[in-house]
Design a protein around this motif. Structure first.
Motif, PDB file in Angstrom:
ATOM      1  N   VAL A 195     -43.647  18.873  -3.350  1.00 20.66           N
ATOM      2  CA  VAL A 195     -44.257  18.279  -4.534  1.00 20.66           C
ATOM      3  C   VAL A 195     -45.437  17.417  -4.117  1.00 20.66           C
ATOM      4  N   THR A 196     -46.284  17.133  -5.086  1.00 24.22           N
ATOM      5  CA  THR A 196     -47.391  16.217  -4.853  1.00 24.22           C
ATOM      6  C   THR A 196     -47.495  15.278  -6.046  1.00 24.22           C
ATOM      7  N   ALA A 197     -48.029  14.085  -5.837  1.00 24.23           N
ATOM      8  CA  ALA A 197     -48.135  13.112  -6.921  1.00 24.23           C
ATOM      9  C   ALA A 197     -48.946  13.702  -8.070  1.00 24.23           C
ATOM     10  N   ALA A 198     -48.420  13.600  -9.286  1.00 25.03           N
ATOM     11  CA  ALA A 198     -49.079  14.187 -10.451  1.00 25.03           C
ATOM     12  C   ALA A 198     -50.294  13.373 -10.868  1.00 25.03           C
ATOM     13  N   HIS A 199     -51.342  14.072 -11.273  1.00 26.74           N
ATOM     14  CA  HIS A 199     -52.550  13.402 -11.769  1.00 26.74           C
ATOM     15  C   HIS A 199     -52.320  12.825 -13.163  1.00 26.74           C
ATOM     16  N   ARG A 200     -51.510  13.505 -13.963  1.00 22.78           N
ATOM     17  CA  ARG A 200     -51.178  13.056 -15.310  1.00 22.78           C
ATOM     18  C   ARG A 200     -49.715  12.662 -15.374  1.00 22.78           C
ATOM     19  N   ASN A 201     -49.412  11.670 -16.209  1.00 24.96           N
ATOM     20  CA  ASN A 201     -48.053  11.144 -16.309  1.00 24.96           C
ATOM     21  C   ASN A 201     -47.600  11.193 -17.760  1.00 24.96           C
ATOM     22  N   PRO A 202     -46.470  11.851 -18.068  1.00 22.84           N
ATOM     23  CA  PRO A 202     -46.026  11.961 -19.461  1.00 22.84           C
ATOM     24  C   PRO A 202     -45.661  10.624 -20.099  1.00 22.84           C
ATOM     25  N   TRP A 203     -45.515   9.570 -19.275  1.00 26.42           N
ATOM     26  CA  TRP A 203     -45.228   8.244 -19.821  1.00 26.42           C
ATOM     27  C   TRP A 203     -46.508   7.468 -20.123  1.00 26.42           C
ATOM     28  N   PHE A 204     -47.654   8.005 -19.644  1.00 28.59           N
ATOM     29  CA  PHE A 204     -48.868   7.201 -19.748  1.00 28.59           C
ATOM     30  C   PHE A 204     -50.052   7.967 -20.337  1.00 28.59           C
ATOM     31  N   ASN A 205     -50.434   9.086 -19.738  1.00 32.79           N
ATOM     32  CA  ASN A 205     -51.650   9.749 -20.223  1.00 32.79           C
ATOM     33  C   ASN A 205     -51.492  11.250 -20.439  1.00 32.79           C
ATOM     34  N   MET A 206     -50.249  11.707 -20.682  1.00 35.20           N
ATOM     35  CA  MET A 206     -50.022  13.051 -21.208  1.00 35.20           C
ATOM     36  C   MET A 206     -49.531  12.890 -22.645  1.00 35.20           C
ATOM     37  N   VAL A 207     -50.168  13.581 -23.564  1.00 38.78           N
ATOM     38  CA  VAL A 207     -49.873  13.371 -24.983  1.00 38.78           C
ATOM     39  C   VAL A 207     -49.432  14.661 -25.650  1.00 38.78           C
ATOM     40  N   SER A 208     -48.734  14.507 -26.778  1.00 43.61           N
ATOM     41  CA  SER A 208     -48.366  15.642 -27.626  1.00 43.61           C
ATOM     42  C   SER A 208     -48.720  15.297 -29.067  1.00 43.61           C
ATOM     43  N   ALA A 209     -48.892  16.319 -29.879  1.00 46.07           N
ATOM     44  CA  ALA A 209     -49.292  16.114 -31.281  1.00 46.07           C
ATOM     45  C   ALA A 209     -48.077  15.787 -32.140  1.00 46.07           C
ATOM     46  N   ARG A 210     -48.251  14.835 -33.041  1.00 47.39           N
ATOM     47  CA  ARG A 210     -47.235  14.512 -34.032  1.00 47.39           C
ATOM     48  C   ARG A 210     -47.449  15.359 -35.283  1.00 47.39           C
ATOM     49  N   GLY A 211     -46.474  15.318 -36.169  1.00 39.72           N
ATOM     50  CA  GLY A 211     -46.567  16.093 -37.389  1.00 39.72           C
ATOM     51  C   GLY A 211     -47.722  15.713 -38.282  1.00 39.72           C
ATOM     52  N   ASP A 212     -48.187  14.444 -38.187  1.00 39.27           N
ATOM     53  CA  ASP A 212     -49.285  13.993 -39.048  1.00 39.27           C
ATOM     54  C   ASP A 212     -50.662  14.217 -38.416  1.00 39.27           C
ATOM     55  N   GLY A 213     -50.686  14.904 -37.259  1.00 41.71           N
ATOM     56  CA  GLY A 213     -51.953  15.191 -36.609  1.00 41.71           C
ATOM     57  C   GLY A 213     -52.392  14.165 -35.592  1.00 41.71           C
ATOM     58  N   PRO A 266     -43.619   7.383 -26.893  1.00 40.99           N
ATOM     59  CA  PRO A 266     -44.322   7.469 -28.185  1.00 40.99           C
ATOM     60  C   PRO A 266     -44.701   6.128 -28.792  1.00 40.99           C
ATOM     61  N   GLU A 267     -43.995   5.066 -28.446  1.00 39.07           N
ATOM     62  CA  GLU A 267     -44.312   3.748 -29.010  1.00 39.07           C
ATOM     63  C   GLU A 267     -45.324   2.980 -28.159  1.00 39.07           C
ATOM     64  N   GLY A 268     -45.737   3.576 -27.039  1.00 32.59           N
ATOM     65  CA  GLY A 268     -46.770   2.955 -26.212  1.00 32.59           C
ATOM     66  C   GLY A 268     -46.317   1.721 -25.474  1.00 32.59           C
TER      67      GLY A 268
END
Length: 234
Positions: free
Chosen positions: A136-154, A162-164
């Motif tokens: 493995v190698t250290a990830a450039h993006r982190n799902p806790w910090f700067n990987m995002v997903s879309a919510r139902g409201d866009g 999700p609460e930041g």
């Protein structure tokens, strides 16, 4: 004991057609993997599993064995590489009367890896507390910090935060990208299981500058640039 390493290289790549035999810095891509595997002291031979006659011929010219061809059913876009692993193990066991142990896969798509990276995975496996070891190698993006997903409201929000509440990268849990440097496993685990994470998996961390995995023409160009720079520095 002399170990056997496997390289799994099907002929039908769509992201980069013919990539396994495409010359990279003066050598077929698969040739780098063969050289790196044979550069590990414990590894005495490399067996290539392929469905493709050109890959087989190139692999033999680079010092590998191709004692069997992979069935077409295990070489399609939808075929599981895990099933190709099992086929290779079972085929050699039936032909030679012994199961290669440990199972070592050295993918052709990571030409910037070094023999010492494969050796590090073998050393970690030899500690005896893993069914499989990956790199493995250290990830450039982190799902806790700067990987995002879309919510139902866009709107968008961090995947796992999700609460930041995590506002600095340093406070986010460490995450890693899996590489295709090497997989070292108990062959019985491969034969009885259905995937990498179905058992005890340990990891060896490797440098990001060696971790590119070639899947597209752009990946190939980057890898060739970095390989040429490495060769020029020698």
């Amino acid at each position: 004991m002399s170990l056997t390493a496997f390289i799994f290289a099907r002929g039908g790549s769509k992201g980069l057609p013919g990539k396994n035999v495409k010359p990279l810095a003066g050598k077929p891509l698969i040739g780098w993997a063969i050289e790196q595997a044979l550069g590990v002291e414990q590894i005495g031979r490399v067996v290539v599993s392929t469905d493709d006659a050109e890959i087989a011929e190139t692999a033999r010219a680079c010092g590998a064995e191709v004692p069997f061809l992979r069935p077409d059913s295990l070489a399609s876009d939808t075929a599981s590489e895990w099933d190709a692993w099992r086929h290779a193990l079972e085929t050699l066991r039936d032909a030679e009367g012994v199961l290669p142990a440990p199972f070592i896969s050295v993918p052709a798509t990571s030409p910037l890896r070094l023999s010492e990276d494969i050796a590090a995975c073998l050393a970690r496996y030899d500690q005896g507390d893993a069914d499989m070891v990956v790199a493995v190698t250290a990830a450039h993006r982190n799902p806790w910090f700067n990987m995002v997903s879309a919510r139902g409201d866009g709107t968008i929000a961090p995947v796992n935060n999700p609460e930041g509440t995590v506002v600095r990268r340093q406070d986010a849990p460490a995450v890693f990208d899996m590489t295709t440097f090497a997989y070292v496993a108990d062959p019985h685990h491969v034969l009885r299981s259905r995937g990498v994470f179905s058992g005890r998996v340990r990891a060896v961390e490797v440098p990001v500058e060696r971790s590119i995995d070639i899947d597209t023409p752009f990946d190939f160009e980057i890898a060739e640039f970095l390989m040429n720079r490495r060769l020029e520095a020698k």
